[in-house]
Design a protein around this motif. Structure first.
Motif, PDB file in Angstrom:
ATOM      1  N   GLN A   1      -2.225  -2.206  12.937  1.00 26.26           N
ATOM      2  CA  GLN A   1      -1.133  -3.170  13.024  1.00 26.26           C
ATOM      3  C   GLN A   1      -0.533  -3.152  14.425  1.00 26.26           C
ATOM      4  O   GLN A   1      -0.489  -2.102  15.070  1.00 26.26           O
ATOM      5  CB  GLN A   1      -0.080  -2.753  12.002  1.00 26.26           C
ATOM      6  CG  GLN A   1       1.183  -3.562  12.014  1.00 26.26           C
ATOM      7  CD  GLN A   1       2.284  -2.832  11.269  1.00 26.26           C
ATOM      8  OE1 GLN A   1       2.115  -2.445  10.124  1.00 26.26           O
ATOM      9  NE2 GLN A   1       3.397  -2.632  11.935  1.00 26.26           N
TER      10      GLN A   1
ATOM     11  N   GLN B   1       0.840  -1.188   0.000  1.00 24.56           N
ATOM     12  CA  GLN B   1       0.000   0.000   0.000  1.00 24.56           C
ATOM     13  C   GLN B   1       0.878   1.241   0.000  1.00 24.56           C
ATOM     14  O   GLN B   1       2.043   1.203   0.371  1.00 24.56           O
ATOM     15  CB  GLN B   1      -0.854   0.028   1.281  1.00 24.56           C
ATOM     16  CG  GLN B   1      -1.590  -1.241   1.590  1.00 24.56           C
ATOM     17  CD  GLN B   1      -2.883  -1.368   0.822  1.00 24.56           C
ATOM     18  OE1 GLN B   1      -3.415  -0.370   0.353  1.00 24.56           O
ATOM     19  NE2 GLN B   1      -3.382  -2.571   0.679  1.00 24.56           N
TER      20      GLN B   1
ATOM     21  N   ALA C   1      -8.213  -4.870  15.248  1.00 25.65           N
ATOM     22  CA  ALA C   1      -8.597  -4.950  13.842  1.00 25.65           C
ATOM     23  C   ALA C   1      -9.658  -6.016  13.616  1.00 25.65           C
ATOM     24  O   ALA C   1     -10.427  -5.946  12.661  1.00 25.65           O
ATOM     25  CB  ALA C   1      -7.364  -5.251  12.992  1.00 25.65           C
TER      26      ALA C   1
ATOM     27  N   ARG D   1      -1.497  -8.081  12.386  1.00 22.46           N
ATOM     28  CA  ARG D   1      -2.735  -7.300  12.582  1.00 22.46           C
ATOM     29  C   ARG D   1      -3.002  -7.119  14.063  1.00 22.46           C
ATOM     30  O   ARG D   1      -2.823  -8.046  14.859  1.00 22.46           O
ATOM     31  CB  ARG D   1      -3.921  -7.998  11.920  1.00 22.46           C
ATOM     32  CG  ARG D   1      -3.923  -7.838  10.409  1.00 22.46           C
ATOM     33  CD  ARG D   1      -5.132  -8.493   9.805  1.00 22.46           C
ATOM     34  NE  ARG D   1      -6.325  -7.667   9.949  1.00 22.46           N
ATOM     35  CZ  ARG D   1      -7.556  -8.120   9.766  1.00 22.46           C
ATOM     36  NH1 ARG D   1      -7.753  -9.378   9.464  1.00 22.46           N
ATOM     37  NH2 ARG D   1      -8.589  -7.309   9.901  1.00 22.46           N
TER      38      ARG D   1
ATOM     39  N   CYS E   1      -7.926   3.360   2.934  1.00 21.36           N
ATOM     40  CA  CYS E   1      -8.564   2.604   4.006  1.00 21.36           C
ATOM     41  C   CYS E   1      -7.626   2.551   5.218  1.00 21.36           C
ATOM     42  O   CYS E   1      -6.433   2.806   5.111  1.00 21.36           O
ATOM     43  CB  CYS E   1      -8.944   1.200   3.547  1.00 21.36           C
ATOM     44  SG  CYS E   1      -7.568   0.190   3.082  1.00 21.36           S
ATOM     45  N   TYR E   2      -8.239   2.254   6.357  1.00 24.13           N
ATOM     46  CA  TYR E   2      -7.475   2.156   7.588  1.00 24.13           C
ATOM     47  C   TYR E   2      -6.901   0.757   7.728  1.00 24.13           C
ATOM     48  O   TYR E   2      -7.511  -0.229   7.323  1.00 24.13           O
ATOM     49  CB  TYR E   2      -8.384   2.406   8.797  1.00 24.13           C
ATOM     50  CG  TYR E   2      -8.940   3.801   8.880  1.00 24.13           C
ATOM     51  CD1 TYR E   2      -8.132   4.855   9.285  1.00 24.13           C
ATOM     52  CD2 TYR E   2     -10.271   4.058   8.573  1.00 24.13           C
ATOM     53  CE1 TYR E   2      -8.647   6.129   9.367  1.00 24.13           C
ATOM     54  CE2 TYR E   2     -10.791   5.330   8.663  1.00 24.13           C
ATOM     55  CZ  TYR E   2      -9.977   6.367   9.065  1.00 24.13           C
ATOM     56  OH  TYR E   2     -10.481   7.618   9.150  1.00 24.13           O
ATOM     57  N   ARG E   3      -5.753   0.693   8.338  1.00 20.03           N
ATOM     58  CA  ARG E   3      -5.202  -0.612   8.690  1.00 20.03           C
ATOM     59  C   ARG E   3      -4.593  -0.502  10.080  1.00 20.03           C
ATOM     60  O   ARG E   3      -3.906   0.468  10.391  1.00 20.03           O
ATOM     61  CB  ARG E   3      -4.133  -1.058   7.693  1.00 20.03           C
ATOM     62  CG  ARG E   3      -3.843  -2.551   7.774  1.00 20.03           C
ATOM     63  CD  ARG E   3      -3.190  -3.029   6.496  1.00 20.03           C
ATOM     64  NE  ARG E   3      -1.903  -2.375   6.304  1.00 20.03           N
ATOM     65  CZ  ARG E   3      -0.789  -2.752   6.939  1.00 20.03           C
ATOM     66  NH1 ARG E   3      -0.807  -3.743   7.805  1.00 20.03           N
ATOM     67  NH2 ARG E   3       0.343  -2.127   6.718  1.00 20.03           N
TER      68      ARG E   3
ATOM     69  N   ASP F   1     -10.789  -1.585  10.677  1.00 18.65           N
ATOM     70  CA  ASP F   1      -9.745  -2.125   9.809  1.00 18.65           C
ATOM     71  C   ASP F   1     -10.327  -2.403   8.426  1.00 18.65           C
ATOM     72  O   ASP F   1     -11.329  -3.101   8.290  1.00 18.65           O
ATOM     73  CB  ASP F   1      -9.198  -3.416  10.426  1.00 18.65           C
ATOM     74  CG  ASP F   1      -7.914  -3.840   9.770  1.00 18.65           C
ATOM     75  OD1 ASP F   1      -6.924  -3.123   9.909  1.00 18.65           O
ATOM     76  OD2 ASP F   1      -7.915  -4.897   9.114  1.00 18.65           O
ATOM     77  N   GLY F   2      -9.715  -1.858   7.422  1.00 22.91           N
ATOM     78  CA  GLY F   2     -10.165  -2.106   6.056  1.00 22.91           C
ATOM     79  C   GLY F   2     -11.281  -1.192   5.593  1.00 22.91           C
ATOM     80  O   GLY F   2     -11.725  -1.271   4.446  1.00 22.91           O
TER      81      GLY F   2
END
Lengths: 508, 173
Positions: free
Chosen positions: A173, A141, A184, A180, A169-171, A190-191
């Protein structure tokens, strides 16, 4: 029957005091003997020290030490800062790219080429229970914005797929492992896809996520989202053209927006705005609707209120910029204002203002109907605001970091660097006064009003200053550094190929 | 420990699921309340368990006034049947007591009353109410200077002039 608070049992008193933050606990300690003694419990002492160090407790379950040991580590940590006792250099990998985000324990190196891996480096810390480690992640990404929150072991990204940059989009970690984050899997963030904006800034505070997006036009919007309750607050604003803007949480109820404009919009240039939000917490404070309060109208107001020396005020500065620093708990807001003059850099100057941020929020609570107001400097002081004026010194202060009741500043002194640590903690200052315990006491008269992290006090502050000899030979235009709670990361950059030719960290 | 006096069974005709309890306040007011309402109080629950062991019913004498007791009963009645985490003896205590809007209105009383309610709630072992009261008291003084705190809490500065001007003695630890 009349009941007095001092007649409550120790147990009840402790439950009451546990609801206070460390600033209120310190103020409470000085009210009378009984409340002073009540705040001496181990749990409250730990809370005070933790807050005064600008720290948050780490991840639950990862703490292998008990409260007493952690309190001991905190005291060692404070002492090390005051005496500037560094660890030996910790060598960091030589990498291409920049460090877009660093927390106190972990650094992230992002290469300019999105196809190269991101590298995460963790620094060792006895207090935080972390060991030196690093790992890398293969990129998939393009990162728009990154924010890390070590207290939740969380790195949150706003990112776009490499091939498709119209949505982001958010992720979430895990900071320590790169996998992940547990959040999440459950919180639906998440996503989550949103339209990609020109630029986005994130901040995290507990369950709250703040996102501010700018378009290339004169508008921006921000969202405060409580991901536990799902409540979201959205607000759209106009922004001055050509301005940069940052945002962050000031506390659980206010966000602070920074506008750093260059000449294009005089009325809005270089100001900080504090906005309350509601709904994301259960408590309702103030009025959200249009309660934009201009807290800092920087240079023109300063001149009018006479806080800038007349000789400087006569210079007629034509541009200004501001940058602010604040700690987790919004204790002390430190603002560095640079004033530049055209064609005469010898007349450049800067002022550094330390304002206890509770002064700001209490002003807002007492003016809930204020839609827009200009607050002049003299309204802040003399109890709260401290102004340090550095004439002829644009770029004199190379970096500053505020956490808890400590302010760290890196300054250029001649051809070298000097690190100054100012400690406002009243108890530590008091102890230093009585025992000569590290650092120099700066008399109150030299401070033009002292700040003790928001406390009204007659105590002076404690200043430690040290030259950093190892760094002198590295000074070059390409030299860069990051000050954090646990120390400084130094990096020498090779301008030719943007490689980090030398990087090391010195921690406490 | 409360004083327990025997009462006539006919005074407290509680049978089945909604038995009645007789609470006697320090100003000797007799208040009959459903046991179910007061089950949030660990103290009352323990008393009732004691009654069951001896197969005798008692009135429970409490060391606070009927005015305060009625306030506590109002709180317990409002949350009758609600699960509150703080009152669950088997649950891990929450880090911070949650803010409940109804509690804020309920506790919008003067300082003296607030202190009387927290004392009563602590005596009756109603942790949720203790937590809400504690938060309300803390809210009164949060963000205030030392001098303002003294004024709000009605506390006298009992430091000697030497202690006042020698912060090390006041701020040790």
């Amino acid at each position: 029957m009349h009941v007095h608070i001092l007649l409550l049992s120790d147990e009840i008193l402790l439950i009451v005091l546990e609801n206070l933050d460390y600033k209120a606990l310190l103020a409470c300690q000085a009210t009378c003997h009984r409340l002073g003694i009540a705040t001496k419990s181990l749990a409250l002492q730990y809370k005070i020290e933790l807050g005064a160090c600008g720290m948050l407790d780490g991840r639950p379950g990862l703490q292998t030490t008990n409260l007493s040991q952690r309190l001991g580590y905190l005291k060692e940590y404070s002492s090390a800062w005051r005496q500037l006792k560094w660890t030996t250099n910790i060598q960091l990998p030589h990498l291409v790219g920049k460090v877009p985000s660093n927390s106190n324990v972990s650094l992230m190196f992002c290469p300019p080429n999105a196809l190269l891996p991101r590298v995460f480096q963790t620094l060792p810390s006895k207090l935080r229970g972390t060991h030196e480690a690093h790992y890398s992640l293969a990129p998939q990404q393009y990162d728009l914005s990154i924010k890390v929150d070590p207290s939740q072991d969380l790195a949150i990204y706003l990112e776009s797929p490499l091939q498709e940059q119209r949505t982001s989009c958010y992720r979430l970690q895990s900071l320590s492992t790169g996998e992940r984050h547990p959040l999440a899997f459950s919180q639906g963030i998440d996503g989550l896809s949103i339209p990609a904006m020109y630029r986005a800034v994130l901040d995290v505070r507990g369950d709250l996520l703040l996102e501010q997006c700018h378009t290339i036009l004169n508008e921006r919007f921000y969202i405060v989202w409580n991901w536990m309750t799902g409540h979201m607050e959205f607000k759209k604003q106009t922004k001055p053209r050509n301005s940069r803007a940052g945002c962050r949480f000031l506390d659980d109820e206010h966000i602070i927006l920074e506008v750093d404009a260059y000449g294009d919009d005089v009325d809005s240039s270089a100001c900080l705005r504090v906005l309350p939000f509601r709904g994301c917490t259960d408590r309702t404070v103030g009025t959200v609707a249009d309660a934009t309060t201009y807290l800092f109208m920087l240079h023109p107001s300063m001149k009018r209120t006479g806080t800038v020396p007349e000789s400087e005020a006569a210079m007629g500065p034509i541009a200004s910029s501001a940058h602010f620093y604040g700690d987790h708990d919004g204790c002390l807001l430190s603002t560095c204002i640079s004033v530049a003059t055209l064609n005469d850099s010898t007349r450049d100057s800067e002022a550094i203002l330390d304002v206890p941020s509770h002064t700001i929020t209490s002003y807002m609570r007492h003016h809930p109907t204020t839609k827009q107001s200009v607050v002049l400097w003299d309204l802040w002081g003399p109890r709260g605001t401290r102004i340090t004026w550095n004439p002829l010194s644009r770029n004199h202060v190379m970096g500053s970091y505020v956490c808890g009741m400590k302010r760290t500043m890196l300054k250029r002194i001649g051809n070298g660097l000097s690190l100054t640590v100012t400690d406002y903690h009243p108890r530590r200052v008091a102890r230093a006064l009585s025992r000569g315990d590290g650092g120099a006491i700066v008399p109150e008269s030299d401070l033009k009003g002292s700040v003790c992290g928001g406390l009204s006090t007659t105590l002076p502050c404690l200043v430690s200053e040290k030259l950093i000899p190892d760094v002198l030979d590295q000074l070059s235009p390409s030299f860069t550094f990051r000050i954090g709670e646990d120390g400084i990361v130094f990096m020498a950059l090779d301008v030719q190929d943007r490689t980090i030719s030398r990087a090391w960290a010195q921690t406490i | 420990m409360p004083t327990i006096v025997s009462v006539d069974d006919s005074t407290v005709p509680g049978e089945g699921s909604s038995r009645l309890l007789l609470l006697v306040s320090s100003d000797n007011k007799h208040i009959v309340v459903e046991e179910d309402i007061m089950s949030r109080s660990r103290f009352i629950s323990k008393q009732v368990e004691g009654f069951e062991a001896t197969s005798q019913r008692h009135a429970i004498l409490l060391p606070f006034s009927s005015f305060v007791l009625n306030k506590v009963i109002e709180y317990c009645s409002h949350y009758r049947g609600y699960y509150l985490l703080e009152d669950d003896p088997d649950a891990a205590p929450p880090g911070r007591s949650p803010v409940r809007e109804w509690d804020q209105e309920f506790l919008d009383v003067d300082r003296n009353m607030l202190l009387r309610i927290i004392k009563a709630a602590h005596y009756l072992e109603i942790k949720s109410l203790v937590g809400s009261c504690a938060r309300a008291i803390a809210d009164m003084i949060r963000g205030k200077t030392t001098e303002e705190m003294r004024e709000i809490l009605g506390v006298e500065n009992d430091f000697t002039p030497e202690e006042e001007h020698s912060p090390s003695s006041k701020c040790t630890g």
